[in-house]
Design a protein around this motif. Structure first.
Motif, PDB file in Angstrom:
ATOM      1  N   ALA A 634       0.843  -1.201   0.000  1.00  0.00           N
ATOM      2  CA  ALA A 634       0.000   0.000   0.000  1.00  0.00           C
ATOM      3  C   ALA A 634       0.878   1.251   0.000  1.00  0.00           C
ATOM      4  N   GLU A 635       0.372   2.269  -0.658  1.00  0.00           N
ATOM      5  CA  GLU A 635       1.078   3.545  -0.744  1.00  0.00           C
ATOM      6  C   GLU A 635       0.510   4.486   0.307  1.00  0.00           C
ATOM      7  N   GLY A 636       1.318   4.885   1.270  1.00  0.00           N
ATOM      8  CA  GLY A 636       0.862   5.782   2.323  1.00  0.00           C
ATOM      9  C   GLY A 636       1.282   7.211   2.062  1.00  0.00           C
ATOM     10  N   THR A 637       1.171   8.016   3.096  1.00  0.00           N
ATOM     11  CA  THR A 637       1.519   9.436   3.013  1.00  0.00           C
ATOM     12  C   THR A 637       2.846   9.671   3.710  1.00  0.00           C
ATOM     13  N   ALA A 638       3.735  10.351   3.031  1.00  0.00           N
ATOM     14  CA  ALA A 638       5.023  10.709   3.624  1.00  0.00           C
ATOM     15  C   ALA A 638       4.885  12.073   4.292  1.00  0.00           C
ATOM     16  N   PHE A 639       4.989  12.097   5.597  1.00  0.00           N
ATOM     17  CA  PHE A 639       4.888  13.360   6.314  1.00  0.00           C
ATOM     18  C   PHE A 639       6.161  14.176   6.130  1.00  0.00           C
ATOM     19  N   SER A 640       6.010  15.467   6.227  1.00  0.00           N
ATOM     20  CA  SER A 640       7.135  16.366   5.995  1.00  0.00           C
ATOM     21  C   SER A 640       8.125  16.302   7.157  1.00  0.00           C
ATOM     22  N   PRO A 641       9.391  16.627   6.908  1.00  0.00           N
ATOM     23  CA  PRO A 641      10.394  16.616   7.987  1.00  0.00           C
ATOM     24  C   PRO A 641      10.068  17.642   9.066  1.00  0.00           C
ATOM     25  N   ASP A 642      10.784  17.564  10.160  1.00  0.00           N
ATOM     26  CA  ASP A 642      10.561  18.482  11.278  1.00  0.00           C
ATOM     27  C   ASP A 642      10.810  19.917  10.849  1.00  0.00           C
ATOM     28  N   ASN A 643      10.002  20.808  11.380  1.00  0.00           N
ATOM     29  CA  ASN A 643      10.213  22.239  11.157  1.00  0.00           C
ATOM     30  C   ASN A 643      10.347  22.942  12.497  1.00  0.00           C
TER      31      ASN A 643
END
Length: 1005
Positions: A634-643
């Motif tokens: 399954a293809e999930g969502t890649a969350f953005s790196p820390d800001n």
């Protein structure tokens, strides 16, 4: 390692006029003086110098155990800086954590510390002793008695192995099969393995007949011998050895010609005496809870002052506080004595000196009263006639993490030509301070060197060293609070300024954490703890065999080879070295049938059995792999790196993260930033910080406009998480809601609409979250707390939800299948094993159910302002149990809570208890799952035999401080509902309670 120039720096403390006056007074050996003006850290710095200058043993009296422990740690750190004393010369003699006449024995750790300290005092090893007033009041035996508790064994001496083991068992050691922990001993023929406290490694003593042939250290994890020793010191674990002579003396005193003697002496007949103390002379007496307190009646005529000798210099820290503490403590002892009904058989004066008697004796010793306020202390009018020596010290400025303010203050002190020392608790903080000073252009010197291999600092002394001696010195040591010493030299107004870790940061962790070593074979060794000759084992290559014991094979070299003997079919024997324990497992079977058939050594039967098992496991693995392959694809969502917002949220955490927490956070962030859906199990003990890790993951998901669902097994835990999340996210624009039966149908409908519209960022709830009418607009993360509490139907619903979203499951006690899937790699796992700062071990005590015992536990908790859980898992009798508590402790505010109450009422009860409107919460196991109520440090578990092991584990670990636990058999006829359960071995009740204060326990969960 502290560099020599740092100790030269602190040597200036001895050049002041005030110290010179104190030195002359102590060397004279006459009279007492008052020393004023010393702050807590200043006392820690000066006390080793004063004790050394007096050329005699020194005793420092403090108010209680907490003060003794704090001063002991501070003096150890100060002595490391100054070099005035070595660490073994500075000891602490704690008082018992319970009072006599309570049917409770002191904590084993306290008994161990007391035994080792008393031995060091009697042998002259200790030069500076720190003790609370209660410890100084205890009646003690003579020097020879405590000196004989420890053994110093040397190679070539003769000693009967049986007598050695018997002595060690009498002084508190435990006989085991495999020695792994301090305080354990085992004997195998002519070999005795023993692990003495305060030693790095256990020792293996090899006898040739009665002669000690060799003494070797060995690794407790691999059991492999290492270096040879000429001698070994075996310290005791208790000051009251279980000997027939001592027990008979106690028996004779408590019986006075039988139990009837209690009535003749003016007392009642205490039940514990009827149960545990023989009415006949001889060897029938035995130990009972709290028997250690009666040991002084067997001839203890001395006290701590006499034990240390007439030349001892006695320092009294804050005499007014000690006087008040002594009076309060003595009143409690007398109250416990009156309640016990023991009468004149044993009086408080037989166990202790009174505080007033101790004070009179102190007046005959040379020393000083350490009073920071000096003669202006109106509470200490009795000693106003003492001549006073005043030191000019004061606390340093607190910066609360404000680095620019700290740099400005350091620059000001440099211009004033002050000697500046910046302390850091660990090497990481040393490097951070060095980097900050270098960044702001301030010259510095490093005053300590890390001698560990491979751990050299990135900032060497030569890389940024100014020639000016005014440059601040950075030292690695555990100084908590700073001090400013102003009177080093009146002519030049020179001063010494020491900044502590708490001056720079409010949440500094100065506790040294010992490095933990993990062994690959420790799991196999622990499997043999209860292995006995005749038990069945399984050899990986040869099959089922019978264990026949151990044998030592001399190879003609220095190291002997230890072998495990296994017997297979047809009496074939196989010798397995202990270094290959990974090949052996103890035989376990769920069936209670006949004994297993031994395999033939070298036969094909075992290979066929392994082939059948492998095929069955392959079929199961194929099914699981098919299930999880769909998820991997399954293809999930890649969350953005820390800001910066994520870092701001993490910096707002009020406490210091443990290494395991940081590792788990890094693993979870890595998973969330990947396109593959996360499926991670976070496994950690109760109170080890799993919730904070989950909060950071939730914040990361919310930042990317994804919704988060938090699933909990109980309504109360859901409410607790809701309050915790709201408090933690209060300063950030995050909308948090809770859905459970605490919400009305109207409120639930409104929440459902908000969730579907995306107006709720984090939704916390029970099984209601799994309802099909609940639809998320964009669910990105599912957090499942206590995953083992959800059944098959709920797991199937979770599988449907978790196809393409990130899932984080948390559990302190995962079910075997979940744990197995994580271990074999089908699920990722992070483990939090490091306890947070100030968290202490849970003390578990087993005793019979007694209303007096319950009353004592509740009253002791109430005395320090704490709260109590009382778990009674039967709704039909819970009100009777609450009535019993009200009857026993009329001053306690008691409230009842259980799952059958209306939602609004249960919510009101929990909120009122959390707000400390009540002292005792009588509840069912609804409180099991991690309620965070900081003042609740005592729990009483009624009928613990009706709780599972996992449930008991949860119940005993939900508090932020060190609780003590008492499990008692449920033989009280008054509240029994199901016949005579006293004969059932596993029928227990529990009382878990903390004997330590809660004032400084904000960070222990």
């Amino acid at each position: 390692m502290i560099l020599p120039f740092v100790r030269d720096l602190f040597a200036d403390l001895k050049s002041s006029d005030s110290f010179e006056r104190v030195r002359r007074h102590l060397q004279s050996g006459q009279g007492r003086r008052r020393i004023a003006g010393l702050t807590f850290t200043a006392r820690a710095l000066y006390l080793p110098y004063m004790a050394k200058a007096s050329e005699a043993p020194a005793l420092v009296l403090v108010a209680d155990n907490k003060a003794a422990e704090a001063l002991h740690q501070a003096v150890l750190a100060a002595a490391e800086l100054t070099g005035a004393m070595s660490a073994p010369e500075i000891v602490r003699l704690p008082s018992h954590d319970v009072l006599p006449f309570e049917n409770l024995s002191p904590h084993p750790e306290i008994q161990e510390t007391r035994a080792a300290t008393l031995w060091k005092i009697t042998t002259g090893t200790a030069r500076l002793v720190i003790a609370p007033v209660e410890a100084a009041c205890m009646r003690l035996f003579g020097k020879d008695y405590y000196a004989s508790l420890a053994l110093r064994l040397k190679v070539g001496e003769e000693y009967l192995p049986e007598m050695l083991v018997e002595h060690l068992l009498s002084v508190g050691y435990t006989r085991v099969d495999v020695v792994e922990m301090p305080g354990q001993v085992t004997a195998r023929g002519g070999i005795v393995d023993v692990y003495s406290p305060e030693q790095e490694r256990p020792v293996r003593i090899d006898f040739f007949g009665d002669e000690i042939e060799s003494i070797r250290k060995f690794d407790p994890e691999t059991q492999r011998s290492s270096s040879h020793l000429d001698e070994a010191l075996l310290l005791p674990l208790t000051e009251t050895p279980v000997t027939e002579k001592l027990l008979q003396a106690i028996n004779a005193r408590l019986t006075r010609s039988g139990i009837a003697g209690a009535e003749l002496e003016g007392g009642e007949t205490p039940r514990e005496l009827e149960t545990h103390v023989s009415t006949r002379t001889g060897s029938d007496a035995t130990v009972f809870p709290g028997w250690e307190f009666f040991a002084p009646v067997a001839g203890a005529k001395h006290n701590l002052l006499e034990l240390m000798g007439p030349s001892t210099r006695v320092f009294v820290e804050e005499p007014a506080m000690i006087k008040n503490q002594g009076e309060r403590w003595w009143n409690k002892v007398e109250q416990r004595h009156d309640r016990s009904g023991i009468g004149n058989l044993v009086r408080p004066e037989d166990v202790y000196l009174s505080p007033w008697d101790l004070d009179d004796r102190i007046r005959g010793f040379c020393g000083a009263e350490l009073d920071q306020l000096g003669a202006v202390d109106v509470l200490d009018a009795d000693r106003s006639d003492l001549s006073e020596v005043e030191f000019a010290t004061r606390p340093t400025m607190r910066f609360h993490g404000a680095i620019p303010a700290m740099i400005d203050q350091v620059k000001v002190l440099i211009r004033q030509e002050a000697r500046i020392v910046l302390t850091a608790p660990n090497q990481g903080e040393v490097e951070r301070l060095a980097g900050l000073l270098q960044e702001y252009g301030v010259a510095y010197r490093l005053g300590s060197r890390n001698t560990a291999h491979g751990s050299e600092t990135m900032y060497s002394e030569s890389s940024h060293l100014a020639g000016d001696l005014r440059a601040p010195v950075i030292v690695r040591t555990a100084i908590a609070n700073g001090v400013q010493v102003l009177d080093l030299d009146h002519a030049t107004a020179r001063q010494l300024v020491v900044f502590g870790a708490n001056d720079l940061s409010d949440d500094a962790d100065i506790q040294a954490r010992p490095a933990t070593r993990k062994s690959k074979t420790s799991a196999f060794i622990s499997d043999f703890r209860d292995l006995a000759v005749g038990d069945y084992v399984v050899h990986v290559e040869h099959g089922i065999a019978q264990y026949c014991g151990l044998r030592v094979l001399e190879e003609g070299t220095d190291d002997a080879l230890e072998l495990m003997i296994l017997e297979f079919a047809e009496q074939a024997k196989l010798y397995v070295p202990l270094t290959r324990l990974d090949l052996i497992q103890k035989y376990r079977s769920t069936e209670t049938g006949p004994a297993p058939v031994l395999n033939k050594l070298g036969g094909q039967g075992w290979q066929k059995t392994k082939a059948r098992v492998k095929k069955a496991m392959a079929d199961m693995a194929a099914e699981l792999l098919k299930l999880y392959a769909q998820r991997k694809a399954a293809e999930g969502t890649a969350f953005s790196p820390d800001n910066h917002l994520q870092r701001e949220f993490e910096d707002a955490f009020a406490f210091t993260e443990t290494d395991d927490q940081l590792s788990a956070i890094a693993d979870i962030k890595s998973d969330m930033e990947s396109t593959q859906p996360m499926d991670r199990l976070l496994c950690g003990d109760v109170g080890y910080g799993k919730t904070e890790v989950a909060m950071r993951a939730a914040f990361k998901a919310v930042q990317d406009s994804r919704q988060v669902a938090v699933l909990t097994p109980t309504t109360v835990l859901s409410f607790q998480h809701y309050e915790s999340f709201k408090k933690r996210f209060a300063n950030f624009p995050v909308n948090i809601e809770m859905i459970s039966r605490f919400r009305t149908p109207k409120e639930q409908k409104a929440i459902l609409e908000k969730v579907e519209e995306g107006k709720v960022d984090i939704l916390i709830g029970t099984h209601r979250v799994l309802s099909k009418d609940l639809k998320f607009q964009d669910l990105g993360l599912l957090i499942v707390d206590e995953e083992q509490r959800f059944g098959v139907r709920h797991k199937e619903r979770l599988k449907q939800m978790r196809t393409a979203i990130d899932v984080l499951a948390m559990s302190a006690t995962p079910i075997p299948r979940t744990l197995h899937m994580s271990l074999v790699g089908l699920r990722d796992m992070s483990v939090i094993e490091t306890p947070p700062k100030d968290r202490m071990a849970i003390q578990t005590i087993v005793a019979k159910f007694d209303e007096k015992l319950v009353r004592t536990a509740i009253e002791m908790e109430l005395e320090r302002g704490g709260q109590i859980y009382f778990v009674h898992n039967r709704v039909e009798t819970i009100y009777d149990m609450a009535a019993m508590i009200r009857e026993q402790v009329p001053s306690a505010r008691v409230v009842i809570g259980h799952g059958q109450m209306p939602e609004a009422e249960l919510e009101r009860v929990m909120l009122a208890f959390m707000n400390h409107e009540y002292d005792v919460l009588v509840a069912t196991s609804i409180i099991e799952n991690g309620l965070d109520i900081p003042l609740a440090n005592t729990i009483i578990i009624n009928r613990a035999d009706r709780h599972g092991l996992s449930e008991l584990y949860q119940l005993r670990g939900v508090w932020p401080v060190k609780p003590a636990c008492l499990f008692v058999p449920a033989d009280s006829a008054r509240y029994r509902t199901d016949g005579d359960c006293a004969a059932t071995a596993g029928c227990v009740e529990g009382v878990l309670r903390s004997w330590r204060g809660v004032q400084d326990c904000r960070a222990r969960s």
